[in-house]
Scaffold this active site. Sequence first.
Site, mmCIF file in Angstrom:
data_model
loop_
_atom_site.group_PDB
_atom_site.id
_atom_site.type_symbol
_atom_site.label_atom_id
_atom_site.label_comp_id
_atom_site.label_asym_id
_atom_site.label_seq_id
_atom_site.Cartn_x
_atom_site.Cartn_y
_atom_site.Cartn_z
ATOM 1 N N LYS A 132 0.839 -1.220 0.000
ATOM 2 C CA LYS A 132 0.000 0.000 0.000
ATOM 3 C C LYS A 132 0.868 1.261 0.000
ATOM 4 O O LYS A 132 0.660 2.169 -0.798
ATOM 5 C CB LYS A 132 -0.915 0.018 1.246
ATOM 6 C CG LYS A 132 -1.785 -1.223 1.397
ATOM 7 C CD LYS A 132 -2.651 -1.152 2.635
ATOM 8 C CE LYS A 132 -1.922 -1.156 3.954
ATOM 9 N NZ LYS A 132 -1.224 -2.421 4.286
ATOM 10 N N ARG A 135 -0.587 -8.331 13.418
ATOM 11 C CA ARG A 135 -1.162 -7.350 12.478
ATOM 12 C C ARG A 135 -1.975 -8.060 11.396
ATOM 13 O O ARG A 135 -3.039 -7.578 10.981
ATOM 14 C CB ARG A 135 -0.035 -6.518 11.849
ATOM 15 C CG ARG A 135 0.515 -5.471 12.823
ATOM 16 C CD ARG A 135 1.927 -5.025 12.495
ATOM 17 N NE ARG A 135 2.076 -4.449 11.178
ATOM 18 C CZ ARG A 135 3.265 -4.244 10.586
ATOM 19 N NH1 ARG A 135 4.380 -4.575 11.209
ATOM 20 N NH2 ARG A 135 3.316 -3.712 9.396
HETATM 21 P P1 AP5 Z 1 4.886 -1.573 1.838
HETATM 22 O O1 AP5 Z 1 4.514 -0.797 0.636
HETATM 23 O O2 AP5 Z 1 5.661 -0.887 2.890
HETATM 24 O O3 AP5 Z 1 3.614 -2.315 2.443
HETATM 25 P P2 AP5 Z 1 2.329 -1.752 3.194
HETATM 26 O O4 AP5 Z 1 1.140 -2.440 2.622
HETATM 27 O O5 AP5 Z 1 2.343 -0.253 3.184
HETATM 28 O O6 AP5 Z 1 2.619 -2.355 4.621
HETATM 29 P P3 AP5 Z 1 2.583 -1.727 6.074
HETATM 30 O O7 AP5 Z 1 3.342 -2.709 6.929
HETATM 31 O O8 AP5 Z 1 3.058 -0.324 6.104
HETATM 32 O O9 AP5 Z 1 1.105 -1.815 6.404
HETATM 33 P P4 AP5 Z 1 0.452 -1.901 7.749
HETATM 34 O O10 AP5 Z 1 -0.937 -1.801 7.318
HETATM 35 O O11 AP5 Z 1 0.773 -3.042 8.614
HETATM 36 O O12 AP5 Z 1 1.130 -0.694 8.563
HETATM 37 P P5 AP5 Z 1 0.598 0.754 8.958
HETATM 38 O O13 AP5 Z 1 1.745 1.651 8.980
HETATM 39 O O14 AP5 Z 1 -0.602 1.107 8.173
HETATM 40 O O15 AP5 Z 1 5.717 -2.852 1.335
HETATM 41 C C1 AP5 Z 1 6.342 -3.744 2.235
HETATM 42 C C2 AP5 Z 1 7.709 -4.177 1.676
HETATM 43 O O16 AP5 Z 1 7.508 -4.971 0.528
HETATM 44 C C3 AP5 Z 1 8.591 -2.996 1.252
HETATM 45 O O17 AP5 Z 1 9.924 -3.282 1.602
HETATM 46 C C4 AP5 Z 1 8.454 -2.950 -0.267
HETATM 47 O O18 AP5 Z 1 9.645 -2.480 -0.888
HETATM 48 C C5 AP5 Z 1 8.153 -4.403 -0.609
HETATM 49 N N1 AP5 Z 1 7.210 -4.520 -1.726
HETATM 50 C C6 AP5 Z 1 6.105 -3.776 -1.960
HETATM 51 N N2 AP5 Z 1 5.478 -4.186 -3.076
HETATM 52 C C7 AP5 Z 1 6.214 -5.235 -3.561
HETATM 53 C C8 AP5 Z 1 6.099 -6.089 -4.698
HETATM 54 N N3 AP5 Z 1 5.083 -5.984 -5.588
HETATM 55 N N4 AP5 Z 1 7.026 -7.046 -4.863
HETATM 56 C C9 AP5 Z 1 8.078 -7.184 -3.990
HETATM 57 N N5 AP5 Z 1 8.238 -6.397 -2.900
HETATM 58 C C10 AP5 Z 1 7.321 -5.444 -2.683
HETATM 59 O O19 AP5 Z 1 0.076 0.480 10.464
HETATM 60 C C11 AP5 Z 1 0.976 0.238 11.523
HETATM 61 C C12 AP5 Z 1 0.204 0.210 12.840
HETATM 62 O O20 AP5 Z 1 -0.418 1.492 13.077
HETATM 63 C C13 AP5 Z 1 -0.962 -0.796 12.908
HETATM 64 O O21 AP5 Z 1 -0.518 -2.087 13.285
HETATM 65 C C14 AP5 Z 1 -1.864 -0.127 13.970
HETATM 66 O O22 AP5 Z 1 -1.364 -0.347 15.283
HETATM 67 C C15 AP5 Z 1 -1.712 1.360 13.663
HETATM 68 N N6 AP5 Z 1 -2.729 1.860 12.692
HETATM 69 C C16 AP5 Z 1 -2.467 2.392 11.467
HETATM 70 N N7 AP5 Z 1 -3.613 2.745 10.849
HETATM 71 C C17 AP5 Z 1 -4.622 2.404 11.696
HETATM 72 C C18 AP5 Z 1 -6.039 2.493 11.609
HETATM 73 N N8 AP5 Z 1 -6.652 2.985 10.504
HETATM 74 N N9 AP5 Z 1 -6.765 2.039 12.670
HETATM 75 C C19 AP5 Z 1 -6.176 1.560 13.779
HETATM 76 N N10 AP5 Z 1 -4.827 1.431 13.922
HETATM 77 C C20 AP5 Z 1 -4.061 1.856 12.882
#
Ligand code: AP5
Length: 218
Positions: A13, A172
Amino acid sequence: MNIILLGPPGAGKGTQATRLVDSRGMVQLSTGDMLRAAVKAGTPVGLQAKALMESGSLVPDEVVSGIIGEALDALAADTGVIFDGYPRTEAQAHSLDTILADRGRTLDHVIELEVDEDALVERITGRFTCATCGEGYHDVFKQPKVEGTCDKCGGHEFKRRPDDNEETVRTRMAEYRAKTAPILPIYEARGIVSRVDGMADMNDVSGAIVAILDGVPA
Ligand code: AP5
């Protein structure tokens, strides 16, 4: 245009949102990034969120919906927005409807990145970012062109997220399955859900997303 990128942790994402920011001038609203900034700044929201984020649990709905509303208020009405990591629960999905309607905005697309969860652990535990500009990298899939130097800003410091360890990632993912995946039917009923193979090469994923936004038939 306002869109949601939906998918489990590590689905890509953030990677795809950043590309849309660069290519289409849209604004990425990542609740994860906003919460991490609040934790770093030690604000009341950050203090409330810190332990929950470290354990992989969700932060309360009213907290994240509050920061999304504030972030939208800071944008011009015609700025396109990518919601990254929000909404994550049914309550947040309903709040987003109200937040958008109050600001005269509509939701155009919900794009689900379909992925193989087992592969995501490797993606997440190998992830790191430039400490200066936030550009994302991966130990295996996307290394800087020159080792130790950010491709984008030339910075030399990199960091890893404290919640990017296997145990927290599993929590998560469980949160995603239990609370976030069930919101898809809300948007399916409106006919605005598209699915993209998130296991494909990053450039192919970007191409598929752009085709959806441009209304190009698959
Ligand atoms: P990346 O693009 O970083 O993945 P992502 O989907 O953004 O993953 P996140 O871990 O950031 O999502 P998340 O939802 O767990 O975390 P968030 O910060 O929202 O890609 C991952 C890796 O893969 C990268 O190294 C990239 O280079 C690689 N990659 C990408 N695409 C690829 C491909 N096609 N092929 C190969 N490699 C690839 O949330 C963190 C915490 O915040 C949550 O656990 C929660 O505690 C809190 N939080 C955030 N939002 C909320 C909400 N709305 N409600 C409640 N709590 C929340």
